[in-house]
Each structure stands twice: as C-alpha cells, then as structure tokens.
Design an enzyme around this catalytic site. Structure first.
Site, short mmCIF file in Angstrom:
data_model
loop_
_atom_site.label_atom_id
_atom_site.label_comp_id
_atom_site.label_asym_id
_atom_site.label_seq_id
_atom_site.Cartn_x
_atom_site.Cartn_y
_atom_site.Cartn_z
N HIS A 17 27.29 17.23 -7.44
CA HIS A 17 26.11 17.74 -8.18
C HIS A 17 25.83 16.87 -9.40
O HIS A 17 24.69 16.51 -9.67
CB HIS A 17 26.37 19.17 -8.70
CG HIS A 17 26.50 20.23 -7.65
ND1 HIS A 17 27.52 21.16 -7.64
CD2 HIS A 17 25.71 20.54 -6.58
CE1 HIS A 17 27.36 22.00 -6.63
NE2 HIS A 17 26.27 21.63 -5.96
N LYS A 41 24.87 37.42 -3.21
CA LYS A 41 26.16 36.75 -3.09
C LYS A 41 27.10 37.24 -4.19
O LYS A 41 26.66 37.64 -5.25
CB LYS A 41 25.98 35.23 -3.24
CG LYS A 41 25.40 34.56 -2.01
CD LYS A 41 25.51 33.06 -2.18
CE LYS A 41 24.75 32.30 -1.11
NZ LYS A 41 24.70 30.86 -1.40
N ARG A 90 23.96 15.64 1.79
CA ARG A 90 25.30 15.07 1.96
C ARG A 90 25.48 14.45 3.33
O ARG A 90 26.06 13.39 3.47
CB ARG A 90 26.36 16.17 1.77
CG ARG A 90 26.56 16.56 0.34
CD ARG A 90 27.39 17.80 0.26
NE ARG A 90 26.70 18.90 0.96
CZ ARG A 90 27.05 20.16 0.91
NH1 ARG A 90 28.10 20.51 0.21
NH2 ARG A 90 26.37 21.08 1.55
N SER A 128 30.98 23.23 -3.25
CA SER A 128 31.59 24.26 -4.10
C SER A 128 32.53 25.13 -3.27
O SER A 128 33.58 25.56 -3.75
CB SER A 128 30.50 25.14 -4.73
OG SER A 128 29.63 24.35 -5.50
O1 PNS Z 1 23.33 25.42 -4.02
P1 PNS Z 1 22.64 26.12 -2.90
O2 PNS Z 1 23.24 27.48 -2.69
O3 PNS Z 1 22.60 25.30 -1.64
O4 PNS Z 1 21.11 26.33 -3.37
C1 PNS Z 1 20.20 27.02 -2.57
C2 PNS Z 1 18.94 27.36 -3.37
C3 PNS Z 1 19.28 28.11 -4.64
C4 PNS Z 1 18.20 26.09 -3.73
C5 PNS Z 1 18.02 28.21 -2.44
O5 PNS Z 1 18.76 29.28 -1.92
C6 PNS Z 1 16.81 28.77 -3.18
O6 PNS Z 1 15.90 28.05 -3.51
N1 PNS Z 1 16.86 30.09 -3.45
C7 PNS Z 1 15.83 30.78 -4.21
C8 PNS Z 1 14.94 31.56 -3.26
C9 PNS Z 1 13.89 30.64 -2.64
O7 PNS Z 1 13.15 29.97 -3.33
N2 PNS Z 1 13.83 30.64 -1.29
C10 PNS Z 1 12.80 29.88 -0.59
C11 PNS Z 1 13.34 28.64 0.05
S1 PNS Z 1 13.49 28.92 1.79
#
Ligand code: PNS
Length: 168
Positions: A17, A41, A90, A128
């Site tokens: 990150h 979560k 990744r 993570s």
């Molecule tokens: O670190 P992560 O868990 O891979 O991040 C995922 C994240 C936070 C970027 C994604 O879950 C997100 O954008 N969540 C907020 C809800 C949202 O905007 N959803 C629409 C995208 S499909």
C-alpha cells in the site's frame, strides 16, 4: 488542483500500500487515502486506528491526507473534489474484481476515473489478510509491513513471544 483518492480497508496498511501511496502522490497535487468504515466486516483495527497508522507511515509525504469514509468510494471522491481513484493491481487475480469495480464506479460517476498502479514485484504477494495470518502463527511480518505497524499487529493479535521487528 489534481486530487486523487486511494480507497481501501488498510487493515493494516502494508508496504505494498505504502509503495502505491508514494507513487500516486508523485502524480497528483493531493492524495487522499480513504479508509473504509465498513460495518459488515469485523476488522482487526478500528477505523480510527487504521487512520492513525496510515497517518504515521505517510507523515513523510507532504501531499498525503488520510480520512475515514463510509458509503460509496465515488461519493467520497466527489466530497473531496477528486477526479481520480487509485487502486493497485498485484496479480491477474485482482484484475476481474478491480475492472468490475472501476467500471461500476465510472458508471456511477463520470467525473471519476480509476488509475491503476501495478504493485512493485517485491510486494506483489503481500496482502493485509496474509499479514494477519502470518502474525497469528507468530511468523515474521517485518518484510510485509513497516516496523511500527508490525508492533501493533503483534500487540493486537496478542502473542507473548514478540518478534524483534527489523528495520524497513
Ligand atoms: O482494500 P480493499 O478492501 O480491497 O478496498 C475495497 C474498497 C474499499 C475500495 C471497495 O470495497 C469500495 O470501494 N467500497 C465502498 C463501497 C463502494 O463504493 N462500492 C462500489 C464499488 S463496486
């Protein structure tokens, strides 16, 4: 003013990150790291803890700001006045999910485009989840996260046998 948002869970922030944060911050005037406050979560660290850990490891980058958010990433981008959303890739296994997310976000908000960074090869396998898994078996996570984060992960996971945390 070119602004980008790098959204994620960051539970906890990894060296992968951090590499993306440093590279993205080089491209824009301001990079806002958005820490998702996700009620569904059960994270290892609270959103406040994750924000503080990110602030700690990014304090050397002047144009980085760290904030918690809830709801849609694109709504957070709009609130911040950001026209770019940053994500890291990744491996090919990330691609399908990331493409779907980028396309969904673009259809939700035309004014926000996703910028993908390919993760540095030496961090490509780090996540993570892997950090928490290795730490839970008292394995060495010093290669995966900055030293101050490793200390906090071991402390939270509650191992008595704390490893000596090596330098970056
Ligand atoms: O670190 P992560 O868990 O891979 O991040 C995922 C994240 C936070 C970027 C994604 O879950 C997100 O954008 N969540 C907020 C809800 C949202 O905007 N959803 C629409 C995208 S499909």
């Amino acid at each position: 003013m070119k602004r980008a948002v790098y959204p994620g869970s960051f539970d906890p922030v990894t060296k992968g990150h951090l590499d993306i944060i440093e590279r993205a911050a080089d491209l824009v005037d301001e990079l806002i790291v958005g820490v998702l406050n996700n009620n569904e979560k059960t994270p290892l660290f609270s959103v406040e803890e994750r924000v503080n850990m990110l602030k700690d490891v990014t304090s050397h980058i002047p144009n980085v700001r760290v904030e918690a958010f809830s709801g849609l990433s694109v709504d957070f981008c709009k609130k911040c006045g950001a026209s770019f959303l940053v994500r890291g890739l990744r491996a090919v296994t990330d691609f399908e999910y990331e493409l779907q997310m980028a396309q969904t976000n673009r259809s939700l908000e035309r004014g926000v485009d996703t910028l993908f960074f390919t993760t540095a090869l030496n961090y490509a396998y780090i996540s993570s989840t892997v950090v928490k898994e290795v730490a839970s078996y008292d394995g060495d996570i010093s290669g995966f996260v900055p030293p101050q984060i490793a200390e906090r992960v071991y402390a939270r996971i509650g191992h008595t046998k704390q490893r000596e945390v090596k330098g970056v």
